[in-house]
Structure formats: structure tokens, C-alpha cells
Design a protein around this motif. Structure first.
Motif, mmCIF file in Angstrom:
data_model
loop_
_atom_site.group_PDB
_atom_site.id
_atom_site.type_symbol
_atom_site.label_atom_id
_atom_site.label_comp_id
_atom_site.label_asym_id
_atom_site.label_seq_id
_atom_site.Cartn_x
_atom_site.Cartn_y
_atom_site.Cartn_z
ATOM 1 N N LEU A 169 0.834 -1.209 0.000
ATOM 2 C CA LEU A 169 0.000 0.000 0.000
ATOM 3 C C LEU A 169 0.863 1.251 0.000
ATOM 4 O O LEU A 169 0.598 2.202 -0.747
ATOM 5 C CB LEU A 169 -0.916 -0.018 1.220
ATOM 6 N N MET A 170 1.948 1.234 0.810
ATOM 7 C CA MET A 170 2.785 2.430 0.888
ATOM 8 C C MET A 170 3.481 2.682 -0.444
ATOM 9 O O MET A 170 3.593 3.826 -0.893
ATOM 10 C CB MET A 170 3.800 2.298 2.028
ATOM 11 N N VAL A 230 0.837 4.135 -2.901
ATOM 12 C CA VAL A 230 0.551 5.561 -2.756
ATOM 13 C C VAL A 230 1.780 6.406 -3.044
ATOM 14 O O VAL A 230 1.638 7.549 -3.482
ATOM 15 C CB VAL A 230 -0.069 5.910 -1.384
ATOM 16 N N THR A 285 1.741 9.492 -5.446
ATOM 17 C CA THR A 285 2.268 10.782 -5.009
ATOM 18 C C THR A 285 3.241 11.331 -6.046
ATOM 19 O O THR A 285 3.210 12.517 -6.391
ATOM 20 C CB THR A 285 2.993 10.615 -3.661
ATOM 21 N N ILE A 342 -4.850 -0.314 7.662
ATOM 22 C CA ILE A 342 -4.629 -0.455 6.227
ATOM 23 C C ILE A 342 -5.856 -0.002 5.456
ATOM 24 O O ILE A 342 -5.763 0.768 4.490
ATOM 25 C CB ILE A 342 -4.233 -1.903 5.881
ATOM 26 N N ALA A 375 -6.180 3.815 5.683
ATOM 27 C CA ALA A 375 -5.188 4.542 4.888
ATOM 28 C C ALA A 375 -5.554 4.509 3.408
ATOM 29 O O ALA A 375 -5.444 5.520 2.707
ATOM 30 C CB ALA A 375 -3.808 3.931 5.094
ATOM 31 N N ALA A 376 -6.025 3.341 2.947
ATOM 32 C CA ALA A 376 -6.420 3.260 1.539
ATOM 33 C C ALA A 376 -7.599 4.172 1.256
ATOM 34 O O ALA A 376 -7.692 4.772 0.187
ATOM 35 C CB ALA A 376 -6.769 1.826 1.180
ATOM 36 N N PRO A 431 -3.019 11.104 -2.071
ATOM 37 C CA PRO A 431 -2.100 9.976 -1.916
ATOM 38 C C PRO A 431 -1.031 10.208 -0.857
ATOM 39 O O PRO A 431 -0.712 9.305 -0.084
ATOM 40 C CB PRO A 431 -1.469 9.846 -3.307
ATOM 41 N N GLY A 449 -2.583 9.754 2.506
ATOM 42 C CA GLY A 449 -2.718 8.332 2.783
ATOM 43 C C GLY A 449 -1.391 7.704 3.164
ATOM 44 O O GLY A 449 -1.317 6.893 4.090
ATOM 45 N N TYR A 450 -0.336 8.109 2.463
ATOM 46 C CA TYR A 450 1.010 7.605 2.781
ATOM 47 C C TYR A 450 1.368 7.953 4.215
ATOM 48 O O TYR A 450 1.852 7.120 4.980
ATOM 49 C CB TYR A 450 2.025 8.222 1.825
ATOM 50 N N MET A 489 -0.624 5.864 6.678
ATOM 51 C CA MET A 489 -0.153 4.477 6.697
ATOM 52 C C MET A 489 1.196 4.376 7.386
ATOM 53 O O MET A 489 1.452 3.451 8.161
ATOM 54 C CB MET A 489 -0.054 3.974 5.256
#
Lengths: 119, 508
Positions: free
Chosen positions: A92-93, A96, A100, B154, B157-158, B170, B173-174, B177
């Protein structure tokens, strides 16, 4: 002896992870730092769960009349879960991070700082 | 049937979350309806067990995967290696709050989030988030607690990064997370420290076994600080403004609810592990008070200077958490003191803190929803560019006023009730704390005056008035009704739910 090596490795991994988290400015490198930290903690847990000369906790091969030590399987189960969770987190990181970069053309946290627009 | 409720509360949303993408490929309305059905089912289940637990004082235990799930007695572990679930009045209070609010937020999001091919993902993640919350609330061992904490992190964050085509979500969200991942890693380290000494993850067992040594204290700190970080307490609040302001409005409200549930974990762990020894519980209580005062003050002063409406509300979320920590912290400092002070004001402070949790969830949720409506109407989050919404959207104006007056602690609304309980009880502990709390409340009113003045009053804008969809209005209306009802008749919720919850937290 071997246990000490494991614990020292854990402390090293934890320190490297924390230092990298504090001083790296690139989003991808922060993900790597988190992974190092996470594997350090995984290693610590696995080392805690280790028992000298113990058996796997499967009941069939255990001789009935002997006093044997068995390994408690919970730490291994927890760490397996945590590895999967770490994988999901990393995915997920990284996802994103890609988005970004696509929207901001940079991965540097110093340039990403703040939200000035009110769109 | 009633004995299976603890596992059903987790299993129903989890199952629905896995069904939704398949149903969504066939029919989008059916997908939305399946989500509603799952949420209504857990709502009904939580009310179904409420009477048994609150009136008869029964505590539900559940051992997952065992032929007789209630084989664990209250006095000991007959089966140490199982996933243990437990519902006592304290967790039931949070379960009822959560199941009610997530249904309202879900109904709001069905019409607020635009219908396109990504709505399927939104629904899946939303329901997964609910599963994470319910899992956190029913977990009785640290292993399960950790896993559901990660599920919650999780999926939220998504969802924070849901509007990926825009510039900032984004990165928000990063950030969320990243904060969650680091926090939960250190939480796991704390669990390891406890496991290494006592060889168990079960919270009830650890509560009996804990000795209060230095290593225990390190472990407790490693468990508490990550949860405080995830609830947005001040020294660890840096993720809050970005996360709350970039997420879609119902998700801001959901993440706020998630942070309150992390607060549940914070209270549960500190009262379970800290209460057995006075030399642990007193410093913990002082830590809570310091965190609380810092959060209240820093949150509200930061909120005063914001021009972005959602960032302003995010900072108020930080400041409101301070009141709960203050109330619970005063309770925790005197709980083991041995004199009459706990009966005198400590318990009342805890009741005020817990009542503030539910009040805050209601009006903060309503404020986030109204801010979503405002942002959608004006196409900007800048307060300077907003004016005159009251001319053609009377409904939003009224519900915003109710929520804003409730958060500032003005009498007929629920914020006043919990704040006055906290003021009165904390005053007997230390008058200075009460003065700071009242001052923060005044600043809160000032900053909401600013929002009301700039967004709702003034010249009507040239923008075409937009009629809100009916479900959006309905969900906001229900929240406003809850706020008014608790404000006018607080004895009901205090006697029925909150007092048993506090008793369970102290004595269980």
C-alpha cells in the motif's frame, strides 16, 4: 551463545530502522526503513519463542512417558501474520508513493510539505 | 444464539466485505444494500446483547474455534492458546456507539460519494474498516488486538487516499499508513516484552500476572504510546490535519471514529495493566492528564488560525480528545490512592470522560459531514472564499449550528453535559486544570463563530443552489437528533450504559 547473536541482530536492525526513518527524506527509502524495523521485531519475537531441545507442538510423535518441552506455536503464528501484514503495508505504501510521484513529480518529503491549495 | 454474538460482530462485516466486489460486478444497488444489511445486522446484534450484559452484568467470553466456545471461565484459562474474544459493559458501550455511527456514515456515503467503478472499492474498504473496528472492540488477547489494529489502519489509509486523481490525497494516505505502521510495529514490540515474561497474550491473564517491574513499565509504555499516536494525542498529532482534511467527508468521520476506538484500546490497556499497582497507575494517570492538557490547548490554538475548514475541524478533533484523556486520567491517578477521593470525584471524572467520547463521536461526525456538504457546495475548502450558505441551505445551517454549539459546550446540547461533569470533578482534583479546560472551550466557540460567520452569513454567492440528496440529509438529521436527545436527557445514557462501563473498567 546463538540467542545473544539473535538479540544483538535485533537491536542492530531496530537501530538502523529508526535512524533511517528519522533521517531519510525519500518516500521509497522510508518504506525500506520501515521494513528493516519490522524484520527486526519479527526476529525478536521468533528468538523469544525458541526453546532449547524442544519439540514441535504436534502431539502424535511425542512419547507418552517422557517429560518433554514443546514450543508454544503462538509467536510463530503471530509473526507469520505480521509478515503478511508487513507485506500488505509495504504494498500500500509503495502504491501511494507511485501516486504521489505521479501527482507531485517528487518523492522528497521536504518538497511535499504542507497543503497550500484548498481544492 | 447470544453466545455467538462476539464472533458474529466481526464475521458479518468481514464476510460482507468479501462478497461485495462480486456482487458489485453484477449490480451496484445490490452491493450497497448488502453493505446496509451487514451493518444493520451488527447493529441489531449489539442491541440484542445489550440488555443481558448491562442489566444482568453478564460478561460474554468466546474462544474461537473451540467446540464449546465459552469454555473459558472467569477464574482462569482452561485453554491458553486460542483466539479469545470478550464483551463486557465497557466494550459494549463502544460497540453500540460504533455500530450506530458506522451505519449513519455509510448511509451518508451511499449518496455523497459519486457512483462510478471505484465505488465498489470504497464500499469494500469501508466494510473492512468496520470489521477492524469490531475486532478491536471484542478482542481479549493482544495478538487479535494487534491484527485488527492493522486491518483498521490499512483499510483507513487506503480510504484516505481514495481520491487518487487529486494532488494531495495519496500523500495524506502515505502519511497515515506510515504513522500507523510504525505505531503498530512498536506496539508489537511491547507485546513481545510482555510475552517474554509471562508467556501469554491474554489480557485477563496478563492483568493477574503483571508485577509492575521496570520491564513491565517499558512494555506498558510501548503499548500505550502507539495507541495514543493513533488517537491523535498532541505530541503525536502531526498526521491528523492532513489525513482528516484530504479524506472524503464520511471517511474523515470514520477515521475519527477509528481514533476513538484506539482510545478505547488505550483505556483498556492502561486500566488492565496499570491498575494492579499504585506505582504504575499514578504516573500513567499523570501522563494522561499532561497529554490531555497539551492536546486541548495545542489543538484549539492551532485551529483558531486555520483558513481551511476541514483542517480547522481536524485540529478541533485533537483538542476534544484532550477532554476524554483529562477525565480518564484524573480517574486513573486516584483509583489506587486508597482514600475517599476516588469515590468523591475520580469515578465521576471517568464517567464524564466516557460520556464525552460518545458526544464527541456524534458532533464531530456531524461536523465532518457538514464540512463535506460545504466543500461540495463551494468547491473549495478556503473559508475566505465561502459566504452566504444560510441563504439557500437552511437545513445544513441548522445542523451545523447544533453541532458547533454542542462542541463548544452550550447548554441544551450534549457537549455541555459531559463538559460540566468533567469540569466539576476535575475541579476537586486541581482547579487549574478546570480553568484551562473552560478556556479551551471558549476558544472552541470563538473558532466556530468564525466558521459560521464566514461560511453561512454574508452575501449569497452567485453559485447555483444545490439540493442535498435525501439520504445525506437523513443521516445528518439523525446525528443532530442524537445530539439534542443526549443533551436534554443525559440521565438515560449515563445510568444505562456509562456507569456499568466505568464499573466494568475498574472492577473487571
Amino acid at each position: 551463545m546463538s540467542a545473544i547473536v539473535l538479540y544483538v541482530t535485533f537491536i542492530l536492525l531496530l537501530t538502523i530502522g529508526i535512524i533511517a526513518l528519522l533521517f531519510k527524506r525519500n518516500l521509497i527509502k522510508i518504506v525500506l526503513a520501515f521494513n528493516i524495523l519490522d524484520s527486526g521485531i519479527n526476529l525478536f519475537f521468533i528468538a523469544l519463542g525458541y526453546r532449547e531441545n524442544a519439540m514441535a507442538p504436534i502431539f502424535t510423535p511425542a512419547p507418552l512417558d517422557s517429560v518433554i518441552t514443546m514450543v508454544l506455536p503462538t509467536p510463530q503464528a503471530l509473526i507469520l501474520t505480521n509478515i503478511v501484514i508487513g507485506f500488505a503495508t509495504t504494498a500500500l505504501m509503495l502504491g501511494v508513493s507511485v501516486l504521489t510521484y505521479r501527482n507531485n513529480n517528487t518523492l522528497d518529503t521536504r518538497k511535499l510539505r504542507g497543503v497550500e491549495e484548498y481544492d | 444464539m447470544i453466545k455467538h454474538v462476539p464472533v458474529l460482530l466481526v464475521a458479518i462485516p468481514l464476510l460482507a466485505a468479501f462478497m461485495i466486489p462480486m456482487i458489485g460486478m453484477v449490480n451496484r444497488t445490490a452491493r450497497t444494500v448488502v453493505g446496509v444489511i451487514a451493518l444493520v445486522m451488527i447493529l441489531a446484534a449489539s442491541y440484542y446483547i445489550a440488555g443481558d450484559i448491562l442489566v444482568h452484568g453478564r460478561i460474554l467470553y468466546y474462544m474461537v474455534g473451540s467446540s464449546n466456545p465459552e469454555m473459558l471461565t472467569e477464574h482462569g484459562l482452561t485453554f491458553p492458546i486460542r483466539i479469545g474474544l470478550k464483551i463486557d459493559p465497557f466494550s459494549l458501550f463502544f460497540i453500540i456507539m460504533t455500530t450506530t455511527l458506522v451505519l449513519i456514515f455509510y448511509v451518508f456515503s451511499t449518496q455523497y460519494i459519486e457512483e462510478n467503478e471505484r465505488k465498489n472499492y470504497f464500499t469494500v474498504l469501508f466494510i473492512t474498516m468496520v470489521a477492524g473496528m469490531m475486532g478491536l472492540l471484542v478482542a481479549n488477547d493482544l495478538f487479535t488486538f494487534f491484527v485488527f489494529l492493522e486491518i483498521l489502519s490499512i483499510s483507513s489509509a487506503a480510504l484516505v487516499a481514495f481520491r487518487t486523481e487529486r494532488k494531495h490525497p495519496p500523500y495524506a494516505g502515505y502519511k497515515y499508513m506510515f504513522v500507523s505502521a510504525v505505531a503498530t510495529s512498536f506496539f508489537l514490540l511491547g507485546v513481545a516484552f510482555l510475552y517474554a515474561q509471562y508467556g501469554s497474550f491474554n489480557i485477563d491473564y496478563l492483568k493477574e500476572a503483571i508485577r509492575g517491574t521496570l520491564l513491565d513499565k517499558i512494555a506498558i509504555v510501548l503499548l500505550i504510546i502507539p495507541l495514543a499516536m493513533k488517537s491523535g494525542v498532541v505530541p503525536m498529532h502531526m498526521w491528523i490535519p492532513d489525513t482528516y482534511s484530504e479524506a472524503p467527508a464520511p471517511i474523515s468521520a470514520m477515521v475519527k471514529l477509528g481514533s476513538l476506538i484506539c482510545l478505547y484500546g488505550l483505556f483498556r490497556i492502561s486500566f488492565s495493566f496499570g491498575m494492579s499497582h499504585a506505582h504504575v497507575s499514578y504516573p500513567l494517570g499523570v501522563l494522561f492528564i499532561v497529554f490531555g492538557i497539551l492536546s486541548m490547548f495545542v489543538g484549539v490554538t492551532q485551529a483558531l488560525v486555520q483558513k481551511d475548514v476541514k483542517r480547522l475541524m481536524a485540529f478541533h478533533a485533537v483538542s476534544q480528545v484532550g477532554y476524554m484523556l483529562l477525565g480518564m486520567g484524573v480517574g486513573l491517578t486516584v483509583v489506587k490512592s486508597g482514600d475517599a477521593s476516588f469515590a468523591l470525584f475520580g469515578k465521576v471524572a471517568m464517567i464524564g470522560g466516557l460520556l464525552h467520547v460518545v458526544n464527541n463521536a456524534l458532533y464531530k461526525g456531524l461536523l465532518f459531514l457538514t464540512s463535506g456538504v460545504m466543500v461540495r457546495h463551494f468547491k473549495t475548502r478556503n473559508l475566505d472564499a465561502m459566504h452566504g450558505l444560510a441563504h439557500y441551505d437552511v437545513f445544513t445551517t441548522v445542523v451545523f449550528m447544533i453541532a458547533a454549539l454542542a462542541i463548544s459546550g452550550i447548554p441544551p446540547f450534549n457537549g455541555f453535559v459531559s463538559k460540566i461533569i468533567i469540569y466539576e470533578s476535575v475541579f476537586q482534583y486541581n482547579p487549574v486544570l478546570t480553568l484551562i479546560a473552560i478556556f479551551v472551550s471558549i476558544l472552541t466557540l470563538a473558532s466556530f463563530m468564525k466558521v459560521f460567520y464566514s461560511a453561512f452569513l454574508g452575501m449569497p454567492s452567485s453559485r447555483r443552489p444545490m439540493e442535498q440528496p435525501v439520504l445525506v440529509k437523513c443521516s445528518m438529521f439523525v446525528l443532530a437528533v442524537f445530539i439534542v436527545v443526549i443533551g436534554i436527557y443525559p440521565q438515560g445514557i449515563l445510568k444505562a450504559i456509562i456507569e456499568p462501563a466505568v464499573n466494568a473498567l475498574i472492577n473487571f
